[in-house]
Design a protein around this motif. Structure first.
Motif, PDB file in Angstrom:
ATOM      1  N   LEU A 154      10.204  -4.395  -5.071  1.00 42.80           N
ATOM      2  CA  LEU A 154      10.070  -2.985  -4.680  1.00 42.80           C
ATOM      3  C   LEU A 154       8.809  -2.766  -3.852  1.00 42.80           C
ATOM      4  CD1 LEU A 154      11.311  -1.157  -7.889  1.00 42.80           C
ATOM      5  CD2 LEU A 154      12.304  -1.008  -5.611  1.00 42.80           C
ATOM      6  N   ALA A 157       9.505  -3.692  -0.467  1.00 41.08           N
ATOM      7  CA  ALA A 157      10.330  -2.667   0.188  1.00 41.08           C
ATOM      8  C   ALA A 157       9.469  -1.479   0.607  1.00 41.08           C
ATOM      9  CB  ALA A 157      11.449  -2.221  -0.735  1.00 41.08           C
ATOM     10  N   VAL A 158       8.607  -1.011  -0.301  1.00 42.21           N
ATOM     11  CA  VAL A 158       7.740   0.129   0.020  1.00 42.21           C
ATOM     12  C   VAL A 158       6.883  -0.207   1.236  1.00 42.21           C
ATOM     13  CG1 VAL A 158       5.808   1.546  -0.760  1.00 42.21           C
ATOM     14  CG2 VAL A 158       7.641   0.978  -2.351  1.00 42.21           C
ATOM     15  N   LEU A 161       8.965  -0.593   4.551  1.00 38.88           N
ATOM     16  CA  LEU A 161       9.491   0.672   5.077  1.00 38.88           C
ATOM     17  C   LEU A 161       8.374   1.572   5.574  1.00 38.88           C
ATOM     18  CD1 LEU A 161      12.265   1.299   2.407  1.00 38.88           C
ATOM     19  CD2 LEU A 161      12.585   0.621   4.786  1.00 38.88           C
ATOM     20  N   GLN A 240       7.643   3.481  -7.500  1.00 36.86           N
ATOM     21  CA  GLN A 240       8.052   2.606  -6.397  1.00 36.86           C
ATOM     22  C   GLN A 240       9.395   3.048  -5.828  1.00 36.86           C
ATOM     23  OE1 GLN A 240       7.727  -1.324  -8.270  1.00 36.86           O
ATOM     24  NE2 GLN A 240       6.149  -1.786  -6.755  1.00 36.86           N
ATOM     25  N   TRP A 243       9.019   6.068  -3.718  1.00 30.12           N
ATOM     26  CA  TRP A 243       8.456   5.775  -2.399  1.00 30.12           C
ATOM     27  C   TRP A 243       9.452   5.088  -1.490  1.00 30.12           C
ATOM     28  CZ3 TRP A 243       5.007   8.023   0.233  1.00 30.12           C
ATOM     29  CH2 TRP A 243       3.966   8.690  -0.408  1.00 30.12           C
ATOM     30  N   VAL A 244      10.305   4.231  -2.075  1.00 29.48           N
ATOM     31  CA  VAL A 244      11.353   3.610  -1.248  1.00 29.48           C
ATOM     32  C   VAL A 244      12.256   4.702  -0.691  1.00 29.48           C
ATOM     33  CG1 VAL A 244      13.415   2.163  -1.297  1.00 29.48           C
ATOM     34  CG2 VAL A 244      11.341   1.387  -2.419  1.00 29.48           C
ATOM     35  N   SER A 247      10.365   6.899   1.958  1.00 27.23           N
ATOM     36  CA  SER A 247      10.113   6.266   3.253  1.00 27.23           C
ATOM     37  C   SER A 247      11.416   5.984   3.990  1.00 27.23           C
ATOM     38  CB  SER A 247       9.249   5.011   3.115  1.00 27.23           C
ATOM     39  OG  SER A 247       9.550   4.316   1.959  1.00 27.23           O
TER      40      SER A 247
END
Lengths: 267, 261
Positions: A154, A157-158, A161, A240, A243-244, A247
Motif C-alpha cells: 500500500l 501504491a500511495v 500515485l 493508507q 490515501w490510495v 490520490s
C-alpha cells in the motif's frame, strides 16, 4: 482480467530488457539510495551515544535497525517518474504513449516493478553488508511482519500515485524541478526519512499523520520495528487505503485536464 | 592576467545570458530556501535531542552548513554546468569549437558555462558563516582566518580537479554523467562533519570522494580546530590533484578525434 495480465507480462519483459542495458546506472543510483539512510543512521547513533546510549526511546542499535529497514522500504516504494515527465512532455514523447490503447500509467507501473525486482540483486547485498557494519537490533512480533506485507504494498501504491499526480504538474509548467524539490523537502521531514517521526518536536508528528508521506514510507518501517499496537496498525492500513483512494481520484482529474492541455500544445 | 580576463568575459556572458531569464532568479531563491530549510531543519531536529554531535556545538555545525552551501554554490554555479557542457561537447563532437580557440582549452572548458543565480547559495552560505561566527562570539584570530582561507582554497581546488578528472573520462566513455550523480549524492554527506562517520566511510569521503576536504576541513579551520599539519595535508592533496588532473586532461585530449574524423 486475463488480458491485463498478458499486457503486464509484455510490458514487464520490455522494461526488464531495457533496464538490463543500464546496469552501471543501477549500481550508481543504488549508492545514493544507500548513502542517505547511512548518513542519518550515523548522525542519530551519535546523538544516542551523546545521551548515554538512547534518544527518544531509540538505542544505537534501534537506530541502525530503523534506518536499514527504512532503506529497504524506501527502495521497494520509490518512484522516479516525476523526474521524467517534464522531459516526456517537452520532447513530445508522450504522444506515442497516448496512442496506445492503454493508459500510460500501466507502462510506468510495469517499469517501476521491473526495476525494483532487478535492483534487489544489488539491494539485498547492500542491506546484508550494512547489517554486519552496524549490528541492528530487530525483533518484531510475527503478526507485525505479516502486516508489513500489505503495508509495504500500500505504501508503494500511495507513493507511486501521489508522485505521479505531482508529475502531472509538467503539463502546466516547465519549472517541474522546483515543484519536485518542494515535494521532496516536505517528504524528507514528514516521511520519517530524516528521523523516526516520534523524535520530531511537538506538532510535527501529528501533522505527519495527516499527510500522505508517513503512510508512504515510515508506517511499514515502524511496523517492522515492532513499535505499533495492533490497533494502530489497522488504523494505519486504513489511512493508507484512504490515501490510495484520494490520490486515484486526484490523478484521474489532473490527468484528464492535463492531456487536454497537452493536445492543445501539439495542435 | 589573460586567465583572469577570460574568466571575467565568461562571467559577463553568463550574467547577460541569465538576465534573459529573470524568473529563474526567483526560482533559485525558492530552491536555495528549500536547501537551507533542509540543512537547518535537520540541525534543529538533531539538537532538539542533544547538545553536541560528535564534539560539535550547534553553532559550529551552523558554520559547517554555511561552508557546505558556499562550496555547493561554487560547484553548481561554475564547475558542474561547465563540465556538463564539456561532456556533451565531447559526445557531439562540438568540442572542436573550443580547441580551435587560441587559449588554453582546459581553462575555457572549466569556466564556459556559468549559472549566475546559483550565486544565491554562495551568498546564503557566507551569511550563515557570519551568523555562526557571531553566535560563537569568539574573535577569529588572523591565523585562524588564514587557515580557513587556505583550507577553503584547497577544498575548491580539490573539488575542481576531481570533477575534471571524472569529466575527462568522457573522452573514452560515452556516458559518465552518472558518476557525477554519485558525487552529488555523496556531497550531501558533507552536511555533517565527516568525523562522525565510521572509519570506512570517513576514508571514502576523504580519499575517494573528497567531501572532507571540501567542507569539513575548512570548517575546522574556521572554528580553530585545524592544525598546520592537517592544512599541509590539504595543500598537498590540492596540488597533487591539480597536477594529476592536468596531466590526465592532456592524455584525454589526445584521444579526442572530433566530430567528423
Amino acid at each position: 482480467m486475463r488480458r491485463i495480465f498478458e499486457v503486464y507480462g509484455a510490458l514487464f519483459k520490455v522494461s526488464t530488457a531495457v533496464q538490463l542495458q543500464y546496469r552501471a546506472s543501477m549500481v550508481i543510483w543504488l549508492i545514493s539510495t544507500v548513502l542517505q539512510p547511512v548518513v542519518y543512521l550515523v548522525v542519530w547513533s551519535n546523538v544516542a551515544e551523546s545521551r548515554g546510549g538512547s534518544a527518544g526511546g531509540f538505542t544505537t542499535t534501534d537506530f541502525a535497525a530503523y534506518f536499514i529497514v527504512l532503506m529497504i522500504v524506501d527502495h521497494l516504494t520509490f518512484d522516479w517518474h516525476m523526474w521524467e515527465y517534464d522531459y516526456r512532455i517537452r520532447e513530445g514523447l508522450l504522444s506515442p504513449l497516448l496512442l496506445r490503447p492503454l493508459h500510460p500509467i500501466h507502462a510506468d507501473i510495469a517499469d517501476n516493478i521491473a526495476y525494483k525486482l532487478l535492483s534487489l540483486l544489488v539491494m539485498v547485498p547492500a542491506a546484508v553488508a550494512l547489517t554486519f557494519l552496524f549490528r541492528p537490533a530487530l525483533d518484531p512480533p510475527l503478526w507485525a511482519l505479516l502486516a508489513a506485507l500489505p503495508a509495504v504494498l500500500l505504501a508503494a501504491a500511495v507513493r507511486f500515485l501521489t508522485s505521479w499526480a505531482v508529475a502531472m504538474a509538467a503539463f502546466w509548467t516547465t519549472r517541474i524541478d522546483a515543484i519536485n524539490n518542494i515535494y521532496f523537502v516536505t517528504e524528507l521531514f514528514f516521511s520519517g526519512r530524516l528521523a523516526p517521526l516520534a523524535l520530531l518536536p511537538a506538532p510535527l508528528p501529528f501533522i505527519a499523520t495527516l499527510l500522505p508521506f508517513r503512510w508512504a514510507l515510515a508506517f511499514p518501517v515502524e511496523l517492522v520495528m515492532g513499535r505499533l499496537t495492533p490497533r494502530e496498525t489497522i488504523m494505519g492500513l486504513l489511512a493508507q487505503l484512504i490515501w490510495v483512494g484520494l490520490s486515484l481520484v486526484l490523478l484521474r482529474l489532473v490527468w484528464r485536464a492535463g492531456v487536454r492541455r497537452y493536445a492543445a500544445f501539439g495542435a | 592576467m589573460t586567465y583572469l580576463r577570460i574568466l571575467w568575459i565568461y562571467f559577463r556572458l553568463g550574467f547577460l545570458n541569465e538576465l534573459e531569464y529573470r524568473i529563474n532568479f526567483f526560482v533559485q531563491i525558492l530552491q536555495s530556501a528549500l536547501s537551507l530549510l533542509v540543512a537547518l531543519g535537520g540541525l534543529a531536529v538533531v539538537f532538539n535531542q542533544t547538545d553536541t554531535l560528535g564534539g560539535w556545538q550547534p553553532d559550529e555545525l551552523l558554520a559547517l552548513v554555511g561552508i557546505y552551501l558556499l562550496m555547493g554554490g561554487i560547484i553548481n554555479m561554475v564547475i558542474n554546468p561547465s563540465m556538463q557542457r564539456f561532456m556533451e561537447d565531447v559526445r557531439k563532437g562540438t568540442l572542436d569549437f573550443v580547441l580551435t580557440k587560441p587559449e588554453d582549452a582546459q581553462l575555457l572548458v572549466s569556466v564556459r558555462q556559468i549559472q549566475l543565480w546559483k550565486a544565491v547559495d554562495i551568498g546564503l552560505g557566507l551569511a550563515l558563516i557570519l551568523i555562526a561566527l557571531a553566535r560563537i562570539g569568539q574573535r577569529v584570530s588572523p591565523t585562524q582566518a588564514l587557515l580557513f582561507a587556505l583550507a577553503l582554497l584547497c577544498g575548491g581546488a580539490i573539488v575542481y580537479s576531481f570533477w575534471l578528472l571524472l569529466a575527462t573520462l568522457s573522452f573514452w566513455f560515452v556516458k559518465v554523467e552518472n558518476i557525477l550523480v554519485i558525487f552529488r549524492s555523496m556531497y550531501q554527506a558533507g552536511r555533517w562533519p565527516v568525523t562522525i562517520y565510521p572509519q570506512w566511510l570517513q576514508v571514502t569521503l576523504t580519499f575517494i570522494v573528497p567531501v572532507a576536504f571540501a567542507v569539513t576541513v575548512p570548517a575546522e579551520g574556521l572554528i580553530g580546530r585545524l592544525t598546520w599539519a592537517d592544512l599541509l595535508q590539504a595543500v598537498a592533496a590540492g596540488i597533487l590533484l591539480l597536477v594529476l588532473s592536468r596531466l590526465f586532461w592532456r592524455v584525454g585530449l589526445r584521444a579526442y578525434s572530433g566530430a567528423s574524423a
